[in-house]
Design a protein around this motif. Structure first.
Motif, PDB file in Angstrom:
ATOM      1  N   ARG A 400       0.835  -1.212   0.000  1.00  0.00           N
ATOM      2  CA  ARG A 400       0.000   0.000   0.000  1.00  0.00           C
ATOM      3  C   ARG A 400       0.866   1.257   0.000  1.00  0.00           C
ATOM      4  O   ARG A 400       0.591   2.220  -0.726  1.00  0.00           O
ATOM      5  CB  ARG A 400      -0.924   0.011   1.221  1.00  0.00           C
ATOM      6  N   ALA A 401       1.913   1.258   0.817  1.00  0.00           N
ATOM      7  CA  ALA A 401       2.800   2.425   0.895  1.00  0.00           C
ATOM      8  C   ALA A 401       3.473   2.687  -0.451  1.00  0.00           C
ATOM      9  O   ALA A 401       3.558   3.839  -0.907  1.00  0.00           O
ATOM     10  CB  ALA A 401       3.845   2.208   1.988  1.00  0.00           C
ATOM     11  N   ILE A 402       3.945   1.616  -1.096  1.00  0.00           N
ATOM     12  CA  ILE A 402       4.588   1.767  -2.406  1.00  0.00           C
ATOM     13  C   ILE A 402       3.587   2.315  -3.416  1.00  0.00           C
ATOM     14  O   ILE A 402       3.890   3.223  -4.209  1.00  0.00           O
ATOM     15  CB  ILE A 402       5.163   0.408  -2.884  1.00  0.00           C
ATOM     16  N   GLY A 403       2.366   1.779  -3.391  1.00  0.00           N
ATOM     17  CA  GLY A 403       1.333   2.233  -4.323  1.00  0.00           C
ATOM     18  C   GLY A 403       0.979   3.693  -4.127  1.00  0.00           C
ATOM     19  O   GLY A 403       0.786   4.440  -5.106  1.00  0.00           O
ATOM     20  N   GLN A 404       0.923   4.127  -2.877  1.00  0.00           N
ATOM     21  CA  GLN A 404       0.589   5.531  -2.600  1.00  0.00           C
ATOM     22  C   GLN A 404       1.685   6.466  -3.095  1.00  0.00           C
ATOM     23  O   GLN A 404       1.408   7.529  -3.679  1.00  0.00           O
ATOM     24  CB  GLN A 404       0.356   5.710  -1.097  1.00  0.00           C
ATOM     25  N   LEU A 405       2.930   6.086  -2.854  1.00  0.00           N
ATOM     26  CA  LEU A 405       4.044   6.928  -3.296  1.00  0.00           C
ATOM     27  C   LEU A 405       4.124   6.971  -4.820  1.00  0.00           C
ATOM     28  O   LEU A 405       4.377   8.025  -5.409  1.00  0.00           O
ATOM     29  CB  LEU A 405       5.354   6.419  -2.700  1.00  0.00           C
ATOM     30  N   ASN A 406       3.915   5.835  -5.456  1.00  0.00           N
ATOM     31  CA  ASN A 406       3.909   5.805  -6.925  1.00  0.00           C
ATOM     32  C   ASN A 406       2.755   6.619  -7.492  1.00  0.00           C
ATOM     33  O   ASN A 406       2.835   7.150  -8.607  1.00  0.00           O
ATOM     34  CB  ASN A 406       3.817   4.362  -7.430  1.00  0.00           C
ATOM     35  N   GLY A 407       1.677   6.722  -6.715  1.00  0.00           N
ATOM     36  CA  GLY A 407       0.522   7.487  -7.157  1.00  0.00           C
ATOM     37  C   GLY A 407       0.602   8.966  -6.831  1.00  0.00           C
ATOM     38  O   GLY A 407      -0.373   9.698  -7.053  1.00  0.00           O
ATOM     39  N   GLY A 408       1.722   9.402  -6.276  1.00  0.00           N
ATOM     40  CA  GLY A 408       1.912  10.816  -6.003  1.00  0.00           C
ATOM     41  C   GLY A 408       1.351  11.301  -4.693  1.00  0.00           C
ATOM     42  O   GLY A 408       1.272  12.516  -4.441  1.00  0.00           O
ATOM     43  N   MET A 409       0.984  10.372  -3.789  1.00  0.00           N
ATOM     44  CA  MET A 409       0.455  10.774  -2.486  1.00  0.00           C
ATOM     45  C   MET A 409       1.578  11.319  -1.604  1.00  0.00           C
ATOM     46  O   MET A 409       2.750  10.950  -1.768  1.00  0.00           O
ATOM     47  CB  MET A 409      -0.212   9.580  -1.799  1.00  0.00           C
ATOM     48  N   PRO A 410       1.250  12.205  -0.641  1.00  0.00           N
ATOM     49  CA  PRO A 410       2.279  12.762   0.262  1.00  0.00           C
ATOM     50  C   PRO A 410       2.951  11.662   1.098  1.00  0.00           C
ATOM     51  O   PRO A 410       2.356  10.619   1.387  1.00  0.00           O
ATOM     52  CB  PRO A 410       1.473  13.716   1.160  1.00  0.00           C
TER      53      PRO A 410
END
Length: 449
Positions: A400-410
């Motif tokens: 989930r963390a990797i997906g959020q960062l790849n998606g441009g989340m803070p």
């Protein structure tokens, strides 16, 4: 979770007839309590730590109860990191029980299940995974299971988990500094750096999860159905592998009417053997039920051993059975090689009567399940369902963390999942586990351990 200051005592050896019994005492008053019922050349309070002392246990009247050896071990170099005394009495039903009763009268409290090991955990001598390794050693049924449990009890799993968790803790700290002090002149940690670290730790977690099949085999054995026609020697094979007369063997066809289950250790391979009814066409209502259960056992088994008969020609029933198991992982064994009269194509020829060919059967199973790698013991094999669940949740949180960062989340959003992953790993070692779970784990221990 705070340790209880009371001094505890319990019999640590199995109840029953034997050469010796051992009573273990742990706590601040262990030596004083034992000394109050001990008579020897010198009192226990004055002996050196880690010494064995000869004497007698006496009752309140000063009468000898038993001749004993008493080991005195002073904190912190003990199993519990408390003062520990172990009294070796004669074995049997009465001596150890009488000594334990006297210890309790002198001020000791009866230990709860697993309380000695729980104190070792609470006092920081071992982590929770090591404690679980102790009970796995006690319950181990094969050499592989013992070795894996010993690896865990000696901190092998703790070391691996701590390495992964340490990377995540360091990463989370760097991220938090960047989040809390955005205007400070600090070395920035980039999104790419964070993702690389997360992928590296996710890979390590995935490698541990990949051992689950080997772990399940080590812990529970390979569920193996022994099938064949009537009177081919299925029950004889079960008895041979179990080294006891577990199933009834007669010349009468259809003796086995139900599925008989037995756990066996075949040259280090744990097998949960299911001896099934002989499969054939029959009008017997009870036998029909047994045959249906045999077919169901085939469906549910991980491995099928199909037994053929070297003393008679193959027929249509044999061919039906070969067709029945063709899509299952299976081994064909031709039994009765000691009275062989036919040539049958099979993976191994054996004799349930003499034991010929059983070693070859073990070799085939070991090769089929890649036991050479399991026996090598080069990594931590996960056998504990609690550990598997925690590792699975860790992997999900990292993904989930990797997906959020790849998606441009803070970064602070991803940090929440990273901290979750840290907590899930801490559940394995006991650093972030609840008291209820700790209590449940130690209640599965025997009293005296």
């Amino acid at each position: 979770m705070k340790n209880n200051s009371r001094t505890i005592a319990a019999i640590s050896t199995p109840q029953g007839l034997g050469g010796i019994s051992v009573i273990r005492i742990s706590g601040d008053d262990a030596v004083e309590i034992c000394d109050s019922i001990y008579r020897g050349k010198t009192g226990l309070s004055s002996v050196k730590s880690h010494t064995v002392n000869y004497g007698h246990i006496v009752d309140k009247n000063g009468d000898a109860v038993d001749e004993v050896l008493v080991s005195v071990m002073l904190a912190p170099r003990t199993y519990t990191r408390e003062d520990v005394v172990e009294i070796s009495t004669h074995g049997g039903f009465t001596a150890a029980k009488k000594v334990l009763d006297l210890l309790i009268l002198a001020g000791a409290f009866p230990a709860e299940a697993g309380e000695f090991t729980k104190r070792a955990f609470l006092n920081g001598r071992i982590d929770l995974s090591q404690a679980e390794g102790v009970i796995d050693i006690i319950n181990s049924k094969t050499e592989i299971e013992r070795k894996n449990a010993l690896f865990q009890s000696e901190g092998g799993l703790f070391k691996k988990i701590s390495e992964i968790r340490g990377k995540l803790v360091h990463l989370a700290a760097e991220m938090q500094v960047a989040i809390d002090y955005p205007d400070e002149d600090l070395e920035d940690i980039t999104v790419t750096d964070i993702i690389d670290t997360l992928k590296s730790t996710e890979k390590s977690v995935s490698e541990m999860l990949a051992t689950r099949d080997s772990g399940r085999i080590i812990k529970n054995g390979i569920k193996t159905a022994i099938v064949g026609k009537t009177n081919v020697g299925k029950s004889s094979l079960l008895n041979r592998l179990a080294n006891e007369e577990r199933a009834i063997v007669t010349d009468i066809s259809g003796t086995t009417r139900d599925v008989i289950e037995e756990f066996v250790n075949l040259d280090g391979v744990p097998l949960r053997l299911l001896d099934t009814a002989g499969i054939r066409d029959t009008e017997d209502a009870v036998e029909k039920i047994g045959i249906e259960r045999a077919k169901r056992a085939i469906e549910e088994a991980e491995l099928v051993i199909l037994v053929l008969d070297l003393s008679r020609k193959q027929d249509a029933e044999d061919k039906k059975l070969l067709e029945l198991v063709k899509d299952k992982k299976h081994i064909t064994v031709a039994n009765k090689c000691d009275i062989k009269s036919e040539n049958i194509e099979a993976d191994a020829e054996i004799s349930s009567k003499t034991g010929a060919g059983i070693a070859e059967l073990a070799r085939i199973i070991k090769k089929m399940y890649n036991f050479a790698e399991i026996e090598a013991g080069n990594t931590a094999i996960i056998t504990n369902a609690r550990h598997l669940a925690a590792l699975s949740r860790t992997k999900e949180a990292l993904a989930r963390a990797i997906g959020q960062l790849n998606g441009g989340m803070p970064q602070d959003i991803a940090a929440l999942d990273i901290n979750e992953a840290i907590d899930f790993l801490g559940e394995i070692t006991g650093e972030t586990v609840s008291e209820d779970i700790v209590t449940e784990i130690f209640h599965s221990f025997c009293v005296g351990k």
